[in-house]
Design a protein around this motif. Structure first.
Motif, mmCIF file in Angstrom:
data_model
loop_
_atom_site.group_PDB
_atom_site.id
_atom_site.type_symbol
_atom_site.label_atom_id
_atom_site.label_comp_id
_atom_site.label_asym_id
_atom_site.label_seq_id
_atom_site.Cartn_x
_atom_site.Cartn_y
_atom_site.Cartn_z
ATOM 1 N N SER A 421 0.841 -1.203 0.000
ATOM 2 C CA SER A 421 0.000 0.000 0.000
ATOM 3 C C SER A 421 0.874 1.250 0.000
ATOM 4 C CB SER A 421 -0.982 -0.012 1.167
ATOM 5 O OG SER A 421 -0.301 -0.049 2.385
ATOM 6 N N LEU A 422 2.052 1.141 0.624
ATOM 7 C CA LEU A 422 3.007 2.257 0.584
ATOM 8 C C LEU A 422 3.414 2.543 -0.853
ATOM 9 C CD1 LEU A 422 5.743 2.038 3.329
ATOM 10 C CD2 LEU A 422 4.510 4.050 2.551
ATOM 11 N N GLN A 423 3.663 1.468 -1.552
ATOM 12 C CA GLN A 423 4.056 1.585 -2.953
ATOM 13 C C GLN A 423 2.979 2.338 -3.745
ATOM 14 O OE1 GLN A 423 4.135 -2.140 -5.034
ATOM 15 N NE2 GLN A 423 6.133 -1.670 -5.932
ATOM 16 N N GLY A 424 1.750 1.957 -3.475
ATOM 17 C CA GLY A 424 0.638 2.619 -4.147
ATOM 18 C C GLY A 424 0.617 4.104 -3.861
ATOM 19 N N LEU A 425 0.840 4.452 -2.589
ATOM 20 C CA LEU A 425 0.829 5.866 -2.197
ATOM 21 C C LEU A 425 1.937 6.627 -2.919
ATOM 22 C CD1 LEU A 425 0.162 5.565 1.630
ATOM 23 C CD2 LEU A 425 -1.326 6.670 -0.033
ATOM 24 N N ILE A 426 3.086 5.984 -3.010
ATOM 25 C CA ILE A 426 4.215 6.647 -3.680
ATOM 26 C C ILE A 426 3.877 6.854 -5.149
ATOM 27 C CG2 ILE A 426 6.626 6.363 -4.395
ATOM 28 C CD1 ILE A 426 6.949 4.839 -1.636
ATOM 29 N N ASN A 428 0.993 7.150 -6.403
ATOM 30 C CA ASN A 428 -0.035 8.187 -6.519
ATOM 31 C C ASN A 428 0.506 9.566 -6.166
ATOM 32 O OD1 ASN A 428 -1.999 6.448 -7.320
ATOM 33 N ND2 ASN A 428 -2.711 6.022 -5.239
ATOM 34 N N ASN A 429 1.808 9.588 -5.904
ATOM 35 C CA ASN A 429 2.460 10.856 -5.624
ATOM 36 C C ASN A 429 1.877 11.549 -4.398
ATOM 37 O OD1 ASN A 429 4.567 12.395 -6.246
ATOM 38 N ND2 ASN A 429 3.816 13.027 -8.273
ATOM 39 N N SER A 434 2.433 9.067 2.465
ATOM 40 C CA SER A 434 3.398 7.965 2.465
ATOM 41 C C SER A 434 4.299 8.043 3.676
ATOM 42 C CB SER A 434 4.293 7.981 1.227
ATOM 43 O OG SER A 434 3.606 8.388 0.111
ATOM 44 N N ILE A 435 4.772 9.257 3.962
ATOM 45 C CA ILE A 435 5.705 9.411 5.080
ATOM 46 C C ILE A 435 5.024 9.088 6.407
ATOM 47 C CG2 ILE A 435 6.957 11.144 6.414
ATOM 48 C CD1 ILE A 435 7.895 12.305 3.757
#
Lengths: 607, 248
Positions: A421-426, A428-429, A434-435
């Motif tokens: 899900s972190l990857q997705g957030l990244i 999605n910019n 993400s942080i």
């Protein structure tokens, strides 16, 4: 025409036409031998032999001679070789190089105080200057050579030098002086009874007197020479003398006598079978016949001369062919020698290879033996170690089991899903989210690690951990649900210890299977109550209920949890109860309105 | 404006910290970065920073060693570390700042704010001294400790501490000299920092130095300390406590 006669006599000592194949062969054998001194001699001789026919070869041989001399560090041989090299260049018509090498030879002979050597070089230098028509210098060197030869009393060379000096003087038109030297030479030859030499001197003297216009003297010497050559049956020289005599008679305008002498010259030349001689005899003869107005004879002789000239030309061609043949032969010899050397080398190499192979095989064998021995030892050691390892492994397994009893790791599924899900957030910019998400995850993981190191953690730590976990999940699913913790007032969260990671799987279960994400007013309630010497822990959700969700994973997870609960209770001496208990919650109509999961566990007081 | 440098063997960590600083603490100016201690010393000598972000483990080198260098001796430092437990304990004992990787931007902001607030306190050198002394001490047997108070830091030899009392989230530290120091750290942190061979958590609220025990009152399960304080031993801890003295 006259000149050639004298030149021939003057270079005789330098030129050797005896290129006998056998001599060459034997010299070659010596020059390739092992005795270095004889090698140098042979090389020098060979070089001399090749001067006329193959200058390049002569040069190579002379250089080789120099090399060998240097190798054996013999200055005398080196001086001879350098002298030879000088004359090779002389023949090549490269006077500067010739002069240089003569000088080099000279220096060495002087250093060695080898007077004969110095004289020989002077003589050669004299010849060099003579050919360049620098008669003053030629005379200078001949005289120097002469001085030394007189000192060493080498008569053979002295008479030759007298002769040479005479030739130079005659070329300088100093006829009287020339005659003096010719006479000195003659005297010495007479003493030695060198008849051929004496005859040659007579001839030279005759020519000199002719040039001097002293006809009676010239005639006298011509006659003396004729007498001596006749005695010696030397047809070639007789022919030459008669030619000269005819020339003299022509000069004296006695054409009749001249014609007779010319006929004699032709006769002896024919006897000598020397085409050169025949040609010059015919030449003189037909000129005189013309002067005698005897044209038909002159014409006949002219034709004869031409025929001879053609023959000479052919002969020269043949000579060239011979030369080429010889060069070919010697090259063949060289190649054979080379081949022989190569063969020897090949044999040597084969021997070396053989040695290498033997050594390699031996080494290989030894290495193999060494490794075999080592492997055997290693195997023994290994089997011993293997047993030790096996024993240790059994011990470790027991320990690991012991450890695993008390500790639970974070579900890897959970970690990788979180990372996903972190990857997705990244992607999605959304760096801010993400942080935040990442920080929660790292905090959670750190807490998991820390907690799992302890056998017991305080209830407050566990609740703190669960709150972090819920926070993280809320962020992850961007969903809203309430997490309610109801703690019995009798329970002191600081002093009550609990085995870590017992409650978290139940909450994860709720989140996963209860379908809370798509539900309004979703909530999870954690209730901790004290009942006697036990804690009753229950987790309740208001989701879709157990039946509608996949229960396979659930059952495995609950299996592990049941095991752990049983172990903890056993350790604390608490009466073991049924372990995990699931209750399906239903509304009045009997529709599922959630699930409750509860278990009982013994109380562990930290202090 | 704060002039700072970053020392880390991992370039991506440097990059991340730089980005975080520029985003959340834009007034922190990064003058340069270094991957090794040697590079760091060179950088410090050339750029004269006020603050170093220092990684504890530098590819085989020990980040603390940088602090021994004369050029770095009175620099302010914020350690960055991933999971070095022992080092973390030493850092905590010296009250120096640290950030755990991955760095939480809120914690970063807090650390910077704290640094700005404490810039006037010229006790950095003392902290580093404590840190360096504790870091070489064998497992947990720290000799020195810095106790963070509300507006000051107190330097103590651990051998001076008689006992510590939990007071909500604070801790009261009683010393040999009769002082009572109020620390902003909770008792658990003291328990983790102090040598467990010397300091014993006899009660939920108490941590005692066994060297200062005068008497054990069996009947009431209490100990009398050298400063005449009576401290309870919880029931569960009694056996463990008695075991400590079996060897005597």
């Amino acid at each position: 025409m006259k000149h050639c006669l004298f030149l021939v006599s003057c270079f005789l000592f330098l030129v050797s036409n005896g290129q006998d194949k056998r001599t060459v062969d034997s010299l070659y054998t010596v020059s390739n031998g092992t005795n270095d001194t004889s090698k140098v001699n042979a090389l020098n001789e060979l070089s001399l032999l090749f001067c006329e026919t193959d200058n390049q070869k002569a040069l190579e041989l002379a250089i080789r001679s120099c090399d060998v001399s240097k190798k054996i560090k013999d200055e005398k041989f080196l001086a001879f070789a350098l002298n030879r090299l000088g004359s090779v260049y002389d023949y090549k018509n490269m006077p500067d190089s010739a002069y240089f090498f003569y000088n080099e030879a000279l220096k060495r002979f002087e250093k060695l105080k080898n007077i004969s050597g110095v004289a020989a070089v002077y003589q050669n230098i004299g010849v060099l200057y003579f050919i360049q028509e620098d008669f003053d210098q030629a005379l200078n060197y001949y005289k120097k050579a002469l001085e030394l030869r007189i000192q060493t009393k080498e008569e053979k060379y002295i008479s030759k030098l007298y002769n040479n000096i005479g030739v130079v003087l005659r070329r300088q038109k100093k006829y009287n002086e020339a005659i003096d030297y010719y006479e000195a030479a003659l005297e010495m030859k007479l003493q030695r009874n060198d008849k051929l030499g004496v005859a040659a001197s007579y001839q030279n003297l005759a020519m000199a007197y002719e040039y001097k216009n002293d006809v009676p003297k010239a005639e006298e010497y011509f006659n003396k020479a004729i007498a001596l050559y006749t005695e010696l049956n030397d047809y070639a020289d007789l022919s030459s003398v008669y030619s000269g005599f005819a020339d003299l008679k022509t000069y004296m305008k006695d054409y009749k006598k001249a014609g007779e002498y010319a006929e004699l010259a032709i006769e002896y030349a024919t006897k000598s079978e020397l085409p050169d001689r025949m040609f010059s005899a015919y030449e003189i003869s037909w000129t005189i016949d013309t002067l005698n107005n005897n044209y038909p004879v002159a014409l006949r002789k002219l034709y004869a001369a031409r025929a001879i000239r053609n023959k000479i030309f052919r002969n020269e061609k043949m000579k060239d062919v011979e030369k080429l043949k010889m060069i070919y032969e010697t090259d063949k010899k060289d190649n054979e020698i080379l081949l022989l050397n190569i063969e020897n080398e090949t044999k040597n190499r084969q021997r070396i290879y053989l040695v290498i192979i033997i050594v390699s095989v031996t080494l290989l064998f030894l290495t193999a033996l060494f490794f075999y021995q080592r492997t055997r030892n290693a195997n023994l050691l290994l089997s011993r170690q293997k047993k030790e390892i096996e024993d240790k492994t059994v011990q470790l397994q027991l320990q690991a089991e012991e450890i695993a009893k008390h500790r639970s790791q974070m579900n890897p599924h959970f970690i990788f899903n979180a990372l996903n899900s972190l990857q997705g957030l990244i992607l999605n910019n959304e760096p801010e989210i993400s942080i935040t998400h990442l920080n929660s995850l790292s905090k959670l993981m750190r807490q998991t690690l820390n907690n799992s190191e302890s056998e017991w953690i305080s209830l407050s730590s566990e609740i703190d951990y669960l709150n972090n976990y819920i926070d993280f999940e809320l962020q992850r699913f961007d969903s809203k649900f309430d997490f309610i913790v109801k703690l019995d007032s009798e329970v002191d969260p600081e002093n009550t210890g609990i085995a870590p990671m017992l409650i978290q799987p139940l909450i994860e279960n709720c989140l996963k299977h209860a379908g809370l994400n798509s539900r309004e007013n979703a909530k999870i309630k954690l209730e901790i109550k004290k009942t006697g010497n036990k804690l009753r822990i229950s987790v309740e959700d208001n989701g879709f209920g157990r039946k509608s969700t996949n229960s396979d994973h659930q059952s495995r997870a609950t299996g592990i949890l049941n095991k752990r609960i049983a172990e903890v209770n056993k350790k604390l001496g608490t009466e073991s109860s049924a372990g995990l208990k699931f209750v399906d919650l239903k509304d009045n109509q009997g529709n599922p309105v959630g699930t409750r999961c509860e278990f009982e566990i013994g109380i562990f007081e930290l202090f | 404006m704060i002039k700072a440098i970053i020392v880390d063997d991992d370039k991506s960590c440097i990059n991340t910290l730089e980005k975080l600083l520029s985003k959340y603490c834009p007034h922190v100016l990064i003058l340069g970065t270094a991957n090794t201690i040697a590079e760091a010393i060179d950088l410090i000598e050339r750029k004269k920073p006020e603050l170093i972000f220092l990684d504890v483990e530098l590819n085989g080198e020990f980040g603390f060693d940088l602090l021994k260098h004369p050029s770095a001796i009175d620099l302010n430092v914020i350690f960055t570390t991933a999971h070095e437990k022992y080092a973390l304990k030493a850092i905590k004992s010296s009250c120096l700042e640290y950030l755990l990787k991955p760095v939480d931007h809120n914690e970063l902001k807090a650390a910077i704010a704290k640094f700005e607030g404490q810039m006037h306190l010229a006790n950095n050198q003392k902290k580093i001294e404590v840190l360096l002394s504790n870091i070489v001490a064998p497992d947990n047997s720290f000799n020195k400790i810095i106790i963070p108070g509300h507006d000051s830091h107190i330097f103590l030899n651990t051998s001076e501490i008689i006992c510590c009392e939990a007071d909500m989230n604070y801790t009261n530290v009683f010393t040999e000299k009769g002082e009572k120091i109020v620390s902003t750290k909770n008792l658990k942190e003291f328990e983790e920092t102090l040598d467990p061979k010397t300091f014993f958590r006899c009660h939920k609220s108490w941590l005692i130095n066994i060297n200062f025990i005068k008497k054990f009152l069996k009947s009431d399960s209490q100990v009398l300390m050298s400063n005449d304080m009576l401290i309870d031993i919880s029931v569960r801890k009694k056996d463990e406590f008695l075991n400590l003295f079996k060897k005597f």
